[in-house]
Design a protein around this motif. Structure first.
Motif, PDB file in Angstrom:
ATOM      1  N   CYS A 226      96.967  -7.862  21.396  1.00 45.33           N
ATOM      2  CA  CYS A 226      98.942  -8.432  22.415  1.00 45.33           C
ATOM      3  C   CYS A 226      99.572  -8.230  21.225  1.00 45.33           C
ATOM      4  O   CYS A 226     100.494  -8.423  21.821  1.00 45.33           O
ATOM      5  N   ASP A 227      99.167  -7.644  19.703  1.00 46.42           N
ATOM      6  CA  ASP A 227     100.441  -7.353  19.495  1.00 46.42           C
ATOM      7  C   ASP A 227     101.176  -6.480  19.547  1.00 46.42           C
ATOM      8  O   ASP A 227     102.362  -6.454  19.719  1.00 46.42           O
ATOM      9  N   ILE A 228     100.517  -4.961  20.049  1.00 51.71           N
ATOM     10  CA  ILE A 228     101.031  -3.979  20.696  1.00 51.71           C
ATOM     11  C   ILE A 228     101.985  -4.526  21.829  1.00 51.71           C
ATOM     12  O   ILE A 228     102.975  -4.012  22.457  1.00 51.71           O
ATOM     13  N   THR A 229     101.066  -5.816  22.717  1.00 49.02           N
ATOM     14  CA  THR A 229     101.973  -5.873  24.401  1.00 49.02           C
ATOM     15  C   THR A 229     103.140  -6.639  23.823  1.00 49.02           C
ATOM     16  O   THR A 229     104.332  -6.714  24.765  1.00 49.02           O
ATOM     17  N   THR A 230     103.224  -7.299  22.987  1.00 49.73           N
ATOM     18  CA  THR A 230     104.491  -8.383  22.968  1.00 49.73           C
ATOM     19  C   THR A 230     105.680  -7.159  22.096  1.00 49.73           C
ATOM     20  O   THR A 230     106.588  -7.656  22.458  1.00 49.73           O
ATOM     21  N   HIS A 231     105.327  -7.053  21.585  1.00 54.85           N
ATOM     22  CA  HIS A 231     106.244  -5.776  20.712  1.00 54.85           C
ATOM     23  C   HIS A 231     106.743  -4.753  21.286  1.00 54.85           C
ATOM     24  O   HIS A 231     108.234  -4.253  21.808  1.00 54.85           O
ATOM     25  N   PHE A 232     105.888  -4.152  22.658  1.00 58.29           N
ATOM     26  CA  PHE A 232     106.500  -3.738  23.125  1.00 58.29           C
ATOM     27  C   PHE A 232     107.447  -4.217  24.458  1.00 58.29           C
ATOM     28  O   PHE A 232     108.254  -3.403  25.085  1.00 58.29           O
ATOM     29  N   SER A 233     106.914  -5.568  25.300  1.00 51.55           N
ATOM     30  CA  SER A 233     108.483  -6.276  25.987  1.00 51.55           C
ATOM     31  C   SER A 233     109.130  -6.483  25.273  1.00 51.55           C
ATOM     32  O   SER A 233     110.549  -6.365  26.185  1.00 51.55           O
ATOM     33  N   ILE A 234     109.691  -6.397  23.852  1.00 55.76           N
ATOM     34  CA  ILE A 234     110.922  -6.139  22.879  1.00 55.76           C
ATOM     35  C   ILE A 234     111.469  -5.315  23.493  1.00 55.76           C
ATOM     36  O   ILE A 234     112.867  -4.998  23.713  1.00 55.76           O
ATOM     37  N   GLY A 235     111.223  -3.642  23.307  1.00 54.62           N
ATOM     38  CA  GLY A 235     111.428  -3.106  23.414  1.00 54.62           C
ATOM     39  C   GLY A 235     111.813  -2.762  24.622  1.00 54.62           C
ATOM     40  O   GLY A 235     113.047  -2.236  24.886  1.00 54.62           O
ATOM     41  N   THR A 236     110.971  -2.472  26.109  1.00 54.37           N
ATOM     42  CA  THR A 236     111.439  -2.714  27.280  1.00 54.37           C
ATOM     43  C   THR A 236     112.886  -3.563  27.411  1.00 54.37           C
ATOM     44  O   THR A 236     114.322  -3.165  29.076  1.00 54.37           O
ATOM     45  N   SER A 237     113.385  -4.489  27.134  1.00 59.52           N
ATOM     46  CA  SER A 237     113.915  -5.067  27.783  1.00 59.52           C
ATOM     47  C   SER A 237     115.432  -4.785  26.640  1.00 59.52           C
ATOM     48  O   SER A 237     116.574  -4.803  27.683  1.00 59.52           O
TER      49      SER A 237
END
Length: 458
Positions: free
Chosen positions: A71-82
């Motif tokens: 969850c730490d990885i996916t939430t940070h990656f979601s910020i970067g994808t935006s």
């Protein structure tokens, strides 16, 4: 009729997986062409689609914190994808602008390397920077929503507007400026555009306009949607910033919410649906531009042909095959040259050969041409096996058997040479009957091709 919530989760999971597969299909030829903008687009959108699929499957009917590190990885990656989608559009528009305004036809390796490094800094550096800055406005670790999975959490503070929410608008405006300047340069230099395209060996007219169309759609969608999101967030209460100690109070907590609880808020439902379907839409739009193009169809045909050859299937229109005589590559003209799935076997012909009373009946008019040696020593002769050989003329009678030459005795002399010469016509003085019971044992055996009821292989 409303769709049940579990079915909605399954639909989002299926489309997320489909988006991941489709957006990754054109990756190979974009790597070949060194299209950094498209490669960055594929990386961020494809990975986010895969993460959405995994989250929807794992947390389909629960909100248990199964994998905190995930969850730490996916939430940070979601910020970067935006931010990364806007940056990829900016890289594409910037490259098209430089192609349309290039002053020299040839580019040095140093210029190409500099452009690639700049594109990587925009397409990868800015999103990574946004991920690093996420810690300064992050409220607590993350939330888990049933049916959605891991979700980033940050309060509606001034730092969130400054470090995240307004970035897509700024990047979209810069990208839109490049897009307008590119169109302007294109219409001003239409006559020189062929030379401009020729200076980029990996770029064609169709690919150039597809890149321009993709970038234009991204600009037209990014700026209005980001502006709408900013207005909606501005209507919500603003969390007062009192320092990082207050903002990060209870930072390690994880809020776990069931579908009944978080779906009770229409604003949260609208935000989650927009976030997930936006990624899927970006993947489908990219595939429509590059997955259905001419070079993509060519790669599909090559892949299909390669798979067909591996499983032993010859594609339609091929010129190879097996003819009726068992020789490969001599397809019948009457069949139109198609040899798909056609396999034949050698033909065995049974000849009803009856014994004849004369030696000249052994010839059937067929011969075998054989080339012996090479260069000046090349001989092209008609060799056949015949029980009769004329000693006076040194000629042989053609036979239908594929056996060449006469059997040689232990002394090195063929038994056929002991036969008396025969003249044609008149009829020979002595009639040779292969079925005669008075045949001498010293006479040579009769070849198989003239025996009654024999079988010859063609």
């Amino acid at each position: 009729m409303s769709v049940p919530w579990p079915v909605q989760v399954d639909i989002v999971a299926a489309f997320s997986l489909l988006g991941f597969v489709l957006v990754c299909i054109p990756l190979y030829w974009h790597l070949e062409a060194w299209n950094v903008g498209c490669v960055m687009y594929i990386f961020w959108i494809g990975t986010q689609s895969l993460f959405q699929f995994i989250n929807a499957v794992v947390w389909r009917d629960n909100a248990i914190n199964w994998a905190p590190a995930w969850c730490d990885i996916t939430t940070h990656f979601s910020i970067g994808t935006s931010i990364a989608v806007c940056c990829a559009s900016l890289v594409i528009n910037r490259r098209l602008y430089h192609i349309a305004n290039i002053t020299t036809v040839s580019m040095t390796q140093t210029d190409k390397r500099r452009n690639i490094i700049t594109d990587l800094l925009i397409g990868m550096g800015i999103p990574v920077l946004s991920i690093v800055l996420y810690w300064f406005y992050q409220g607590h670790r993350f939330d888990i929503l049933e049916g959605v999975g891991c979700v980033e959490e940050y309060p509606n503070s001034f730092l969130a507007y400054l470090l995240f929410i307004t970035w897509p608008i700024v990047i979209g405006l810069v990208s839109g400026t490049y897009c307008i300047l590119t169109l302007r340069a294109f219409f001003r230099r239409r006559r020189d555009f062929s030379a401009l395209i020729a200076s980029n060996s990996n770029l064609t007219f169709n690919r150039y306009f597809r890149l321009m169309g993709l970038a234009a759609i991204e600009v037209l969608c990014t700026v209005p949607l980001a502006t709408y999101n900013l207005v909606v967030d501005a209507t919500q209460p603003i969390y007062p910033y009192r320092g990082l100690a207050d903002l990060h109070f209870g930072f390690s907590r994880v809020n776990q919410k069931s579908a009944v609880s978080w779906r009770a808020s229409p604003a949260v439902v609208s935000a989650m649906d927009f976030k997930r379907w936006n990624v899927i839409a970006c993947a489908l739009v990219f595939f429509c531009f590059f997955g259905l193009a001419e070079e993509a169809r060519k790669h599909y045909r090559l892949a299909l042909t390669s798979v067909a050859k591996r499983v032993g299937i010859t594609t339609l229109g091929g010129s190879s095959g097996f003819t009726a005589t068992g020789s490969r590559g001599a397809a019948s003209k009457g069949m139109g040259g198609s040899s798909f799935g056609r396999v034949t076997i050698p033909t065995f012909v049974q000849r009803n050969t009856r014994a004849r009373a004369s030696m000249d009946s052994f010839s059937d008019g067929l011969s075998t041409n054989i080339s012996i040696g090479g260069g000046a020593d090349m001989l092209d002769e008609k060799a056949a096996y015949s029980p009769v050989e004329s000693a006076a003329e040194g000629s042989s009678v053609n036979g239908s058997s594929t056996f060449l030459g006469s059997p040689i005795s232990e002394k090195g002399v063929s038994p056929l040479e002991t036969l008396p010469p025969v003249s044609f016509p008149p009829a020979p003085k002595r009639v040779y009957d292969p079925e005669s019971p008075t045949r001498r044992e010293t006479e040579p055996d009769v070849p198989a091709s003239v025996r009654p009821h024999s079988i010859d292989m063609v």
